[in-house]
Design an enzyme around this catalytic site. Structure first.
Site, short mmCIF file in Angstrom:
data_model
loop_
_atom_site.label_atom_id
_atom_site.label_comp_id
_atom_site.label_asym_id
_atom_site.label_seq_id
_atom_site.Cartn_x
_atom_site.Cartn_y
_atom_site.Cartn_z
N GLY A 199 33.24 26.24 42.80
CA GLY A 199 33.58 26.92 41.41
C GLY A 199 33.47 28.49 41.39
O GLY A 199 34.25 29.04 42.08
N SER A 200 32.85 28.94 40.38
CA SER A 200 32.92 30.28 40.05
C SER A 200 32.67 31.31 41.18
O SER A 200 32.86 32.30 41.19
CB SER A 200 31.91 30.70 38.81
OG SER A 200 32.29 30.00 37.81
N LEU A 201 32.08 31.01 42.02
CA LEU A 201 31.55 31.46 43.51
C LEU A 201 32.78 32.22 43.98
O LEU A 201 32.87 33.19 44.72
CB LEU A 201 30.71 30.89 44.41
CG LEU A 201 29.31 30.73 43.66
CD1 LEU A 201 28.61 29.79 44.62
CD2 LEU A 201 28.52 31.91 43.68
N LYS A 228 35.43 33.38 42.65
CA LYS A 228 35.96 34.60 42.10
C LYS A 228 35.65 35.93 42.79
O LYS A 228 36.38 36.77 42.79
CB LYS A 228 35.20 34.54 40.66
CG LYS A 228 35.97 33.43 39.66
CD LYS A 228 35.30 33.45 38.39
CE LYS A 228 36.13 32.36 37.59
NZ LYS A 228 35.21 31.66 36.52
#
Lengths: 107, 515
Positions: free
Chosen positions: B226-228, B230
């Protein structure tokens, strides 16, 4: 009169016998020492094994879980917070440390 | 004769060469975590036994775990050797010895013992009855542990391991999660300082293990983070030169790929600069950034930080990343914000270390590194890009979704990552999710990287019902950070001091530069 040759031979014979006795004694000593050495080496192995087991025991006794349970049961201590850490410099600068304490108390 | 009495085999054998069984495994400070003890195993020669029934009765009475009927049939067999019970305690050995039964004997055997129980379970693994390593380090270094007399030194620190396990365990209880995993990592050397997966097992009692408890989530499980991700997309885009801190993208409308739309969770509905895209965790902005770098650029970047290759760690349980076989623009976009590429937690932590340690990639290891030997080092991003990532992650904790992880005085930086789980290719189950938090400090020169994931946590009163990484895993991270600093006597600094603020400052634009 015993001739010089016979005298010398007799002397040499005594010397040879004497050396034989000494050599025999030394050899006996060596045999005993070697026996001793085997026993000492055997003992070293035993002690090494005992030490090994003690190290394992020590590790078990120091397991964090065990220490935690024991300290909970017997010590009246609470976990430390970072605000309680200080260096020599910070202690010298008393105002600064009070500032940090005040900040902590506020928020 | 006097001169022919030769020494009759009284040799002084070399004491050093005698092994004390399977070598010890120790932590980085020499604390013994696996060792061998010698026990007596009981066997019988049925032919030598005078009264078989009496022997079976007496022995089974002295050793409760031996079944009398079972033993009786063994003793009545025509074999010359049968095991009665292996690895007796000294007390048991004495009891049986005192029975005075002819035909039973003791054989000295070696047994592997783990003084700290389940603390290092997944890393150490366990051995079988004949001391062959079956999993973990015990398997990987089976030969070495048997031959050499030297202890095997792990990079892990028992104190850190204990802190991680305690806090993770507490967090799982507080948030009623199914399980969790965590890693404490040295960002400068890529040494694993602590690694825990819960639920775990006790290697002293492997008969109680299950397939669930022996699964090493950190090294074997592959997940979409997920967001990691980014962090990687941002570093990649900045380092490529295709974007700068002043550039940005229009995130006002959802992005369409095929049938699907990419939208933002915390939608700002406007143009966002590159730092803002990270701060607000904009999927739209991140996807557009990745498109500008291009599929090939993304692939080569991810490859050089190790995310496309199987894990290379010193244990057999290693996961291989999953990624699209036919990698197109659509995948480039989803991978940029965390879906489409599945990696193990160790992959993630090691790659992030390279992003924040000044830009150097090192192979992860669970063996203690010699301070002098450097090992293989590859520069994957510039120092400047790394500094920017440090500042942005610091901001994320100071002002963003990572506030709960902040321990004042330690320049903590980090990123939350909550990912929904997709099982067996089915649709993402919104109820099943993994809440993660990745933090590092001190952010001006990061040393420790802490990664915590909870498997399906539930919010409670304190989190106002929220169960995302920023509310759950971040809390655990803060407690761990505090305790690590206590034991390493690391003093807090005054983060409000002007020189600290200016070192971590980053200018964030909200409007595009005039054309």
């Amino acid at each position: 009169m015993i001739s010089h040759v016979k005298k010398l031979s007799f002397l040499v014979f005594i010397l040879a016998a004497g050396m034989g006795v000494i050599l025999f004694q030394i050899k006996q000593k060596v045999i005993f020492l070697e026996k001793d050495l085997v026993l000492v080496n055997k003992r070293i192995v035993e002690v090494k094994e005992e030490t090994h087991i003690l190290e394992a025991d020590w590790g078990y006794l120091n397991s964090p879980e065990r220490i935690r349970e024991l300290s909970k049961a017997h010590l009246k201590l609470r976990p430390v917070d970072v605000i309680q850490l200080a260096s020599l410099e910070s202690l010298q600068n008393e105002e600064q440390s009070w500032k940090l304490v005040r900040k902590k108390r506020k928020g | 004769m006097l001169f022919t009495a030769a020494s009759e085999g009284f040799h002084s054998s070399s004491i050093e060469a005698l092994p004390l069984g399977r070598s010890n495994i120790v932590d980085r400070n020499g604390v013994i975590v696996a060792t061998a003890v010698f026990t007596a195993s009981l066997f019988a020669n049925p032919g030598e036994i005078i009264n078989v029934e009496e022997a079976a009765y007496k022995i089974s009475k002295a050793l409760p775990s031996v079944d009398r009927r079972d033993l009786l049939s063994k003793l009545q067999s025509k074999r010359s050797f049968v095991w009665v019970q292996r690895n007796l305690t000294p007390h048991e050995q004495k009891k049986v010895h005192n029975l005075g039964i002819p035909g039973i004997h003791f054989q000295r055997e070696e047994r592997r013992v783990y003084p700290h129980g389940s603390l290092f379970s997944h890393i150490l693994g366990y051995t079988d009855i004949d001391n062959h390593g079956l999993t973990g380090v015990e398997k990987e270094f089976d030969e070495t542990l048997r031959r050499s007399n030297q202890s095997l030194e792990l990079s892990l620190d028992i104190r850190f391991q204990n802190i991680l396990r305690e806090e993770l365990s507490k967090g799982i209880k507080d948030f009623k999660a199914l399980g969790g995993n965590g890693i404490i990592f040295d960002a400068q050397t890529s040494e694993v300082l602590a690694m825990v997966t819960l639920p775990d097992f006790d290697p002293n009692h492997i008969e109680e293990r299950s397939s669930k408890t022996i699964f090493n989530t950190n090294t074997l499980g592959v997940y979409e983070m997920g967001s990691l991700y980014k962090i990687f997309t941002l570093a990649m885009a900045l380092d490529s030169g295709k974007v700068t801190l002043d550039s940005g993208y229009d995130a006002s409308k959802p992005l369409k790929i095929g049938r699907f739309y990419i939208d933002d969770y915390y939608g700002q509905k406007r143009w966002l600069s590159v730092p803002e895209i990270f701060m607000y965790s904009s999927n739209i902005g991140t996807a557009k950034m990745a498109l500008d770098v291009g599929t090939e650029g993304q692939q080569s970047f991810l490859k050089k930080i190790g995310l496309l290759d199987p894990l290379d760690l010193e244990i057999p349980e290693q996961g291989s990343p999953l990624f699209p076989s036919n990698w197109r623009d659509a995948h480039t976009m989803t991978i940029s914000y965390g879906y489409g590429l599945a990696i193990t937690p160790v992959h993630l932590v090691n790659a992030v270390a390279a992003m924040i340690n000044g830009g150097i990639y090192r192979k992860p290891t669970i063996l203690k590194k010699n301070k002098l030997e450097k090992g293989q080092e590859t520069r994957v991003i510039s120092q400047k890009t790394s500094k920017t990532i440090q500042k942005l992650m610091y901001l994320s904790v100071q002002q963003g979704t990572g506030k709960k992880a902040n321990l004042a005085g330690y320049l903590v930086g980090g990123k939350t990552g909550s990912a929904n789980i997709s099982e067996n290719g089915k649709a993402y189950d919104k109820k099943k999710h993994r809440s993660s938090f990745l933090s590092a400090y001190p952010m001006d020169n990061p040393r420790y990287l802490i990664y915590i994931t909870l498997d399906q946590p539930k919010g409670n009163e304190n989190t106002h019902g929220f169960s995302t990484g920023g509310w759950t895993s971040a809390e655990i991270t803060k407690n761990i950070t505090r305790r690590i600093n206590i034991i390493s006597a690391r003093l807090p600094i005054d983060e409000s001091k002007p020189e600290v603020r200016s070192a971590m400052a980053i200018k964030i634009r909200s409007k595009p530069l005039a054309a």
